[in-house]
Design an enzyme around this catalytic site. Sequence first.
Site, short mmCIF file in Angstrom:
data_model
loop_
_atom_site.label_atom_id
_atom_site.label_comp_id
_atom_site.label_asym_id
_atom_site.label_seq_id
_atom_site.Cartn_x
_atom_site.Cartn_y
_atom_site.Cartn_z
N ARG A 133 -9.82 38.50 62.69
CA ARG A 133 -9.44 37.28 63.39
C ARG A 133 -9.15 36.20 62.34
NH1 ARG A 133 -8.25 39.73 67.31
NH2 ARG A 133 -9.24 39.64 69.36
N HIS A 181 0.34 39.11 64.61
CA HIS A 181 -0.74 39.72 65.42
C HIS A 181 -0.24 40.96 66.17
CE1 HIS A 181 -4.79 38.71 67.58
NE2 HIS A 181 -4.59 40.01 67.53
C1 GLV Z 1 -6.43 42.34 69.43
O1 GLV Z 1 -6.46 41.49 68.61
C2 GLV Z 1 -7.56 42.79 70.17
O2 GLV Z 1 -8.61 42.13 70.15
O3 GLV Z 1 -7.45 43.84 70.83
#
Ligand code: GLV
Length: 307
Positions: free
Chosen positions: A222, A270
Site C-alpha cells: 500500500r 495499482h
Molecule cells: C488490491 O490492492 C487488493 O487489496 O486486492
Amino acid sequence: MAILLLLNQVDPTILETHLKSLPSCPEVRTYPDVGNSEDIECVVVWKHDKGVLNDFPNLKLIASHGAGVENILSDPSLPEGVPITRFVDHTLSDQMAEYVLAGILNHRLHLTYYREQQAAAHWRCRDIVKGRNVTILGMGELGSTTARLLIQNGYTVSGWSRSEKDIHNVKSYYGDDQLIPSVADADYVICLLPLTPATNGILNIKLFNAMKKGAYLINVGRGDHLNENDLMDALAGEQLSGALLDVFSTEPLPKDHPFWRHPKIHITPHISSPTDKAQLARQIMENYHRMKDGKPLKNEVDPERSY
Ligand code: GLV
C-alpha cells in the site's frame, strides 16, 4: 434480502453480472440505489465513504472487493460485530508473483532504458544487473506465491513476517527485531505486507540504509507503507538504485507528484493484482450462504491483527 455493491473507483457491473449468474443469489443492488436499507444483509465494499455502513440495520457481512481491508478497518464508525471477509485467491497471487518477477527482470535487463534508447535511435549496451537475492516483506498468500515463482527462476529468497514461517527454500525472518537483518543482503526488497498501524511507514530511511547500496525497491503493498520523502532521499544518495511502485498514498497519483517524472521511479497504476470478478462473486456467495447457515466464514478478517 439483498447484497449491496458499494464500490468506489471500481465498475460494479461485471461483479453484478457474475453474482447474478450464480444459483440462489439474492437481489443485488448498487450504491447509491439502496432501496429499503433494511433489506441489505451483505455489502461488498471498496474505498467506501466512512460512516455509510451504519445505514444498514440488518447488515451481517462486509466483504472486501480486494485483499486489503485497511480502508474498512480504518472506518471509525464501522458497525460493531459485523464480520469482515477479504478476497484471497490464487488468481491474485499468481498475477502478483508475475508482476514482481517482471519488475525484477525489467530492472536487471534494463528494458525501460533500452526503450528510451530506441526513441533516440541509440545503440548502447549495459551489463545485466547481477544480484539475485530477494527479500519479501509479508509472507502471506501473495508473498509465498511470489517467493515460489522467484525461486523457480533462480532467485534466493528470504521472507520477513510477523511470525515465523516454514516455507521451502525461504529463509524466515520474523518479528520487529529481525526486520533490519532481513534486508541486509537483498538486491531486491518487495513489500507485500498488509497495511496495519504496525506496518504504516515501514519503508523508511532506516530500512533503506540497512539494505545493500544500490538495492531496488518494489512496493506492491500500500502507498502508506512508504515514506515518500525518505525514498526520494535514498534515490538521491544512490542508496537505492530505483523503485517500482504500484501503490500510492493518494490514488490516482496526483499529476504534479514528483514521482511521475523521477528517472529512477517506475510507476504502474495499482494493477499488480486485479480482482478476478468471477472468483470474487463465487467467494461472496459462498460466504453469504455460510452466514445464512450460521457456518464459519472463509477468509474472515481478524480485527486484532488488522488483516
Ligand atoms: C488490491 O490492492 C487488493 O487489496 O486486492
